[in-house]
Write a protein that holds these residues in place. Structure first.
Motif, PDB file in Angstrom:
ATOM      1  N   GLY A 148     -22.381   3.647  18.481  1.00  0.00           N
ATOM      2  CA  GLY A 148     -21.598   4.513  19.457  1.00  0.00           C
ATOM      3  C   GLY A 148     -20.473   5.486  18.827  1.00  0.00           C
ATOM      4  O   GLY A 148     -20.223   6.593  18.914  1.00  0.00           O
ATOM      5  N   PHE A 149     -20.031   5.023  17.641  1.00  0.00           N
ATOM      6  CA  PHE A 149     -19.124   5.639  16.614  1.00  0.00           C
ATOM      7  C   PHE A 149     -20.198   6.950  16.178  1.00  0.00           C
ATOM      8  O   PHE A 149     -19.353   8.103  16.264  1.00  0.00           O
ATOM      9  CB  PHE A 149     -18.654   4.958  15.469  1.00  0.00           C
ATOM     10  CG  PHE A 149     -17.600   5.639  14.535  1.00  0.00           C
ATOM     11  CD1 PHE A 149     -16.670   5.978  14.857  1.00  0.00           C
ATOM     12  CD2 PHE A 149     -18.316   5.802  13.180  1.00  0.00           C
ATOM     13  CE1 PHE A 149     -15.791   6.671  13.949  1.00  0.00           C
ATOM     14  CE2 PHE A 149     -17.599   6.539  12.450  1.00  0.00           C
ATOM     15  CZ  PHE A 149     -16.319   6.928  12.720  1.00  0.00           C
ATOM     16  N   ILE A 150     -21.164   6.527  15.784  1.00  0.00           N
ATOM     17  CA  ILE A 150     -21.705   7.686  15.233  1.00  0.00           C
ATOM     18  C   ILE A 150     -22.287   8.854  16.285  1.00  0.00           C
ATOM     19  O   ILE A 150     -22.050   9.878  16.067  1.00  0.00           O
ATOM     20  CB  ILE A 150     -23.333   7.447  14.650  1.00  0.00           C
ATOM     21  CG1 ILE A 150     -23.068   6.612  13.311  1.00  0.00           C
ATOM     22  CG2 ILE A 150     -24.194   8.473  14.448  1.00  0.00           C
ATOM     23  CD1 ILE A 150     -24.589   5.929  12.816  1.00  0.00           C
ATOM     24  N   GLY A 151     -22.423   8.317  17.397  1.00  0.00           N
ATOM     25  CA  GLY A 151     -22.746   9.365  18.498  1.00  0.00           C
ATOM     26  C   GLY A 151     -21.487  10.139  18.686  1.00  0.00           C
ATOM     27  O   GLY A 151     -21.570  11.368  19.191  1.00  0.00           O
ATOM     28  N   ILE A 152     -20.251   9.332  18.987  1.00  0.00           N
ATOM     29  CA  ILE A 152     -19.004   9.996  19.315  1.00  0.00           C
ATOM     30  C   ILE A 152     -18.563  11.070  18.215  1.00  0.00           C
ATOM     31  O   ILE A 152     -18.362  12.200  18.560  1.00  0.00           O
ATOM     32  CB  ILE A 152     -17.828   9.139  19.494  1.00  0.00           C
ATOM     33  CG1 ILE A 152     -17.911   8.369  20.605  1.00  0.00           C
ATOM     34  CG2 ILE A 152     -16.648   9.645  19.412  1.00  0.00           C
ATOM     35  CD1 ILE A 152     -17.089   7.205  20.910  1.00  0.00           C
ATOM     36  N   LEU A 153     -18.760  10.788  16.948  1.00  0.00           N
ATOM     37  CA  LEU A 153     -18.534  11.540  15.894  1.00  0.00           C
ATOM     38  C   LEU A 153     -19.546  12.845  15.935  1.00  0.00           C
ATOM     39  O   LEU A 153     -19.127  13.981  15.746  1.00  0.00           O
ATOM     40  CB  LEU A 153     -18.673  11.016  14.277  1.00  0.00           C
ATOM     41  CG  LEU A 153     -18.422  11.794  13.063  1.00  0.00           C
ATOM     42  CD1 LEU A 153     -16.719  11.937  13.320  1.00  0.00           C
ATOM     43  CD2 LEU A 153     -18.730  10.798  11.865  1.00  0.00           C
ATOM     44  N   ALA A 154     -20.671  12.665  16.327  1.00  0.00           N
ATOM     45  CA  ALA A 154     -21.658  13.732  16.449  1.00  0.00           C
ATOM     46  C   ALA A 154     -21.466  14.570  17.289  1.00  0.00           C
ATOM     47  O   ALA A 154     -21.372  15.820  17.328  1.00  0.00           O
ATOM     48  CB  ALA A 154     -23.153  13.109  16.495  1.00  0.00           C
ATOM     49  N   GLY A 155     -20.791  14.115  18.513  1.00  0.00           N
ATOM     50  CA  GLY A 155     -20.391  14.809  19.891  1.00  0.00           C
ATOM     51  C   GLY A 155     -19.221  15.805  19.529  1.00  0.00           C
ATOM     52  O   GLY A 155     -19.280  16.960  19.949  1.00  0.00           O
ATOM     53  N   ILE A 156     -18.387  15.176  18.671  1.00  0.00           N
ATOM     54  CA  ILE A 156     -17.147  16.173  18.529  1.00  0.00           C
ATOM     55  C   ILE A 156     -17.679  17.124  17.337  1.00  0.00           C
ATOM     56  O   ILE A 156     -17.208  18.105  17.380  1.00  0.00           O
ATOM     57  CB  ILE A 156     -16.202  15.182  17.715  1.00  0.00           C
ATOM     58  CG1 ILE A 156     -15.678  14.272  19.040  1.00  0.00           C
ATOM     59  CG2 ILE A 156     -14.897  15.959  17.311  1.00  0.00           C
ATOM     60  CD1 ILE A 156     -14.440  13.310  18.762  1.00  0.00           C
ATOM     61  N   LEU A 157     -18.295  16.802  16.401  1.00  0.00           N
ATOM     62  CA  LEU A 157     -18.632  17.740  15.304  1.00  0.00           C
ATOM     63  C   LEU A 157     -19.770  18.637  15.884  1.00  0.00           C
ATOM     64  O   LEU A 157     -19.736  19.728  15.421  1.00  0.00           O
ATOM     65  CB  LEU A 157     -19.332  17.086  14.187  1.00  0.00           C
ATOM     66  CG  LEU A 157     -18.212  16.198  13.252  1.00  0.00           C
ATOM     67  CD1 LEU A 157     -19.101  15.319  12.303  1.00  0.00           C
ATOM     68  CD2 LEU A 157     -17.258  17.091  12.732  1.00  0.00           C
ATOM     69  N   SER A 158     -20.489  18.486  16.767  1.00  0.00           N
ATOM     70  CA  SER A 158     -21.622  19.645  17.363  1.00  0.00           C
ATOM     71  C   SER A 158     -20.714  20.596  18.200  1.00  0.00           C
ATOM     72  O   SER A 158     -21.500  21.713  18.316  1.00  0.00           O
ATOM     73  CB  SER A 158     -22.512  18.879  18.329  1.00  0.00           C
ATOM     74  OG  SER A 158     -23.248  17.859  17.467  1.00  0.00           O
ATOM     75  N   VAL A 159     -19.513  20.718  18.416  1.00  0.00           N
ATOM     76  CA  VAL A 159     -18.718  21.566  19.158  1.00  0.00           C
ATOM     77  C   VAL A 159     -18.544  22.798  18.139  1.00  0.00           C
ATOM     78  O   VAL A 159     -18.788  24.137  18.529  1.00  0.00           O
ATOM     79  CB  VAL A 159     -17.629  21.385  19.874  1.00  0.00           C
ATOM     80  CG1 VAL A 159     -16.765  22.414  20.071  1.00  0.00           C
ATOM     81  CG2 VAL A 159     -17.691  20.247  20.649  1.00  0.00           C
ATOM     82  N   PHE A 160     -18.468  22.485  17.011  1.00  0.00           N
ATOM     83  CA  PHE A 160     -18.502  23.742  15.906  1.00  0.00           C
ATOM     84  C   PHE A 160     -19.630  24.511  15.604  1.00  0.00           C
ATOM     85  O   PHE A 160     -20.561  24.012  15.682  1.00  0.00           O
ATOM     86  CB  PHE A 160     -17.780  22.985  14.463  1.00  0.00           C
ATOM     87  CG  PHE A 160     -16.547  22.295  14.522  1.00  0.00           C
ATOM     88  CD1 PHE A 160     -15.421  22.880  15.031  1.00  0.00           C
ATOM     89  CD2 PHE A 160     -16.578  20.903  14.523  1.00  0.00           C
ATOM     90  CE1 PHE A 160     -14.246  22.123  15.057  1.00  0.00           C
ATOM     91  CE2 PHE A 160     -15.356  20.275  14.740  1.00  0.00           C
ATOM     92  CZ  PHE A 160     -14.275  21.023  14.827  1.00  0.00           C
TER      93      PHE A 160
END
Length: 149
Positions: A14-26
């Motif tokens: 879940g942490f990896i997914g949340i981090l990827a979700g935030i970073l994918s906006v860039f």
């Protein structure tokens, strides 16, 4: 595999997914983050847990199952964070990192978005099950090389 290890795997996924979700906006790193999430989230998490000494892979079936679970849960967490973030950025700031995704999320119905998210989570689970198998194979190869020396 005991239940506490399973819960830890789910939390880290879940942490990896949340981090990827935030970073994918860039805009420039979003595509790379998405690719890493789809293909290598199991390798990252299993490698970390093996390195720390929490996870010990005993069989091929276990590594495939753990890889699939990691892939599925990390992509679901990614979808839960990324999709609302894209819609908020599009509606509030008229900003989009990926024009096609922003327009599709803005105009699609909720059921189509859920269906696409689950389909891609299953795809991620399949790919990460294979990379989980590769992680098992490489870790066994490293153990054999260390035993020979």
């Amino acid at each position: 595999m005991n239940i506490s290890l399973f819960k830890l795997i789910l939390m880290i996924s879940g942490f990896i997914g949340i981090l990827a979700g935030i970073l994918s906006v860039f805009p420039f790193i979003g595509g790379w983050i998405f690719f890493i999430l789809i293909c290598f989230s199991a390798v990252i998490e299993m490698g970390f847990l093996i390195k720390v000494g929490i996870l010990r892979l005993d069989s091929i079936q276990e590594s495939i199952a753990i890889g699939g679970i990691i892939g599925f849960m990390s992509f679901l967490a990614f979808s839960i964070v990324y999709m609302p973030l894209v819609i908020i950025l599009l509606k509030a700031f008229k900003y989009y990192a990926n024009y096609g995704v922003a327009i599709a999320l803005n105009n699609a119905s909720l059921w189509i978005i859920i269906f696409i998210s689950i389909f891609l989570a299953i795809l991620s689970a399949t790919v990460n099950a294979f990379t989980g198998f590769l992680t098992y194979y490489i870790s066994e190869l490293i153990k054999d090389m260390q035993n020979r020396q």
